[in-house]
Design an enzyme around this catalytic site. Structure first.
Site, PDB file in Angstrom:
ATOM      1  N   ALA A 124      -6.948  -5.656  -2.120  1.00  0.00           N
ATOM      2  CA  ALA A 124      -6.111  -5.294  -0.969  1.00  0.00           C
ATOM      3  C   ALA A 124      -6.345  -6.150   0.284  1.00  0.00           C
ATOM      4  O   ALA A 124      -5.399  -6.740   0.819  1.00  0.00           O
ATOM      5  CB  ALA A 124      -6.294  -3.813  -0.675  1.00  0.00           C
ATOM      6  N   ARG A 174       3.922  -7.406  -3.823  1.00  0.00           N
ATOM      7  CA  ARG A 174       3.241  -6.303  -4.512  1.00  0.00           C
ATOM      8  C   ARG A 174       3.374  -5.060  -3.635  1.00  0.00           C
ATOM      9  O   ARG A 174       3.227  -5.153  -2.423  1.00  0.00           O
ATOM     10  CB  ARG A 174       1.752  -6.619  -4.752  1.00  0.00           C
ATOM     11  CG  ARG A 174       1.523  -7.718  -5.784  1.00  0.00           C
ATOM     12  CD  ARG A 174       0.063  -7.832  -6.167  1.00  0.00           C
ATOM     13  NE  ARG A 174      -0.338  -6.799  -7.114  1.00  0.00           N
ATOM     14  CZ  ARG A 174      -1.607  -6.578  -7.482  1.00  0.00           C
ATOM     15  NH1 ARG A 174      -2.581  -7.298  -6.969  1.00  0.00           N
ATOM     16  NH2 ARG A 174      -1.902  -5.632  -8.358  1.00  0.00           N
ATOM     17  N   ASP A 190      -6.863   0.584  -2.421  1.00  0.00           N
ATOM     18  CA  ASP A 190      -5.662  -0.188  -2.076  1.00  0.00           C
ATOM     19  C   ASP A 190      -4.834   0.491  -1.001  1.00  0.00           C
ATOM     20  O   ASP A 190      -4.081  -0.164  -0.267  1.00  0.00           O
ATOM     21  CB  ASP A 190      -4.811  -0.418  -3.327  1.00  0.00           C
ATOM     22  CG  ASP A 190      -5.478  -1.460  -4.199  1.00  0.00           C
ATOM     23  OD1 ASP A 190      -6.355  -1.087  -4.991  1.00  0.00           O
ATOM     24  OD2 ASP A 190      -5.160  -2.661  -4.043  1.00  0.00           O
TER      25      ASP A 190
HETATM   26  O1  MRU Z   1      -4.636  -5.439  -9.018  1.00  0.00           O
HETATM   27  P1  MRU Z   1      -5.773  -5.818  -8.114  1.00  0.00           P
HETATM   28  O2  MRU Z   1      -6.791  -6.665  -8.798  1.00  0.00           O
HETATM   29  O3  MRU Z   1      -5.279  -6.403  -6.820  1.00  0.00           O
HETATM   30  O4  MRU Z   1      -6.473  -4.436  -7.769  1.00  0.00           O
HETATM   31  C1  MRU Z   1      -7.562  -4.455  -6.881  1.00  0.00           C
HETATM   32  C2  MRU Z   1      -8.215  -3.154  -6.695  1.00  0.00           C
HETATM   33  O5  MRU Z   1      -7.794  -2.135  -7.193  1.00  0.00           O
HETATM   34  C3  MRU Z   1      -9.398  -3.140  -5.766  1.00  0.00           C
HETATM   35  O6  MRU Z   1     -10.313  -2.150  -6.152  1.00  0.00           O
HETATM   36  C4  MRU Z   1      -8.926  -2.831  -4.344  1.00  0.00           C
HETATM   37  O7  MRU Z   1      -7.908  -3.698  -3.965  1.00  0.00           O
HETATM   38  C5  MRU Z   1     -10.022  -2.873  -3.360  1.00  0.00           C
HETATM   39  S1  MRU Z   1     -10.438  -4.504  -2.909  1.00  0.00           S
HETATM   40  C6  MRU Z   1     -11.657  -4.510  -1.739  1.00  0.00           C
END
Ligand code: MRU
Length: 348
Positions: free
Chosen positions: A52, A91, A240
């Protein structure tokens, strides 16, 4: 520094974005240069840059790329709108993307009413760099706020990747681990591999290994057994999007881990900066859940592993209800208990 720079701006306002292409890890640490907003959109959509906070920083820099060739003052604002609307479609779940893009729009409205388009692009670049800088500082502060939760000799389980690669630097859930390790505590991390895209196996295991923190990789389906065997005393994950009541969207499978933790009496913590909170949503029901390509499940990493034409459901995130969360570790401190009153008290 535990991991190399996730992404950075190279050069002046006519420059570009250089990011670690996370789809190449763990076998290659390769960089990818993004020279256009389309390049950044593609990097976000295809998870070359992911997590995120890192998505937010990339989007802010993407805004600069989108306007840097616009020399026409009369059309600059229109172009900025076009670029921000476009980036919003990359996204849907991580609120940091929307937060960062909105901040860039506000910067244009408040600081780009006088001067030339070239000067406006410089101001927007300064804002994007400030977002990246703040993220680095917030991650360090999250580490400091949560490190005491990890006791000497404990087992800590995490899901997906909330490390330096998911942020401008240092991470959120992993920041807590990095700081505890820097403070001299010894502990062992269990990293869920995180189907279907294996962020846990490819990225978290890689980051912890690089940092010299003992880590054992497990399949997602093993978490219950590992807890039952008494190997885990604490769970820490990233987020997220966090609604006003503390309901938390994170990588698919996080909710199952939270339920398992509850069943075994293990505290389940979320680590996230304030840019991950969406106080406009009263609870997690309104969080948009990204649906991804079925081929991530049927043809993961280039090999067909399911019958041709099979029906697939592939939500990329789930929502953990706030009552399963022992606390939220933020750069401003620990939110505990997790409820709207405590969240607003700390953040507003
Ligand atoms: O699909 P992604 O790899 O972007 O998902 C990421 C996550 O779910 C992480 O746990 C979240 O973004 C926290 S990042 C500090």
């Amino acid at each position: 520094m535990p991991t190399p720079r996730t992404l950075e701006w190279i050069g002046d306002a006519n420059g570009f974005v250089r990011l670690i292409d996370q789809t190449q890890l763990p076998t290659a640490l390769a960089y990818r240069d993004c020279h256009t907003v389309e390049d950044v959109w593609e990097a976000i959509r295809s998870l070359r840059v992911r997590g995120a906070p890192a998505i937010g920083v990339a989007a802010a820099m993407g805004v600069v790329l989108g306007v840097q060739n616009c020399k026409d003052a009369a059309h600059y604002g229109e172009r900025l709108q076009e670029v921000t609307s476009y980036l919003r479609t990359s996204r849907p779940t991580a609120v940091n993307l929307f937060w960062a893009v909105e901040r860039m729009e506000r910067c244009f409205q408040s600081e780009c009413q006088t001067g030339t388009p070239q000067e406006w692009t410089q101001r927007l670049l300064a804002e994007a760099l400030a977002i990246a800088d703040e993220d680095r500082r917030m991650c360090r502060a999250i580490g400091a706020a949560g490190a005491h939760l990890i006791g000497d000799g404990q087992g800590v389980l995490t899901h997906c990747n909330a490390g330096g690669l998911a942020t401008a630097e240092y991470g959120t859930a992993l920041a807590v681990m990095f700081t505890a390790a820097e403070q001299g505590r010894r502990f062992h991390v269990y990293a869920d591999e995180t189907r279907p895209l294996l962020q846990g196996a490819r990225l978290t295991a890689w980051e912890l290994h690089q940092a010299g923190i003992p880590v054992t990789l497990i399949c997602d389906s093993m978490a219950g057994q590992v807890m039952k065997e008494g190997r885990v005393q604490l769970v820490i994950v990233g987020a997220d999007r966090i609604a006003a009541n503390g309901d938390t969207a994170n990588k698919i499978g996080t909710y199952s881990v939270a339920l398992l933790a509850q069943a075994h009496g293990i505290p389940f913590y979320v680590a996230a900066p304030s840019s991950t909170f969406d106080l406009r949503l009263s609870n997690g029901d309104g969080i948009p859940i990204e649906q991804r390509d079925p081929r991530e499940i049927t043809h993961g990493f280039g090999r067909q592993t399911a019958p041709e034409g099979i029906c697939v459901y592939n939500p990329a995130f789930d929502v953990t209800p706030h009552h399963l969360i022992a606390g939220i570790i933020t750069e401003k401190g620990l939110i505990q208990p997790v409820c709207e009153e405590a969240i607003r008290a700390l953040l507003e």
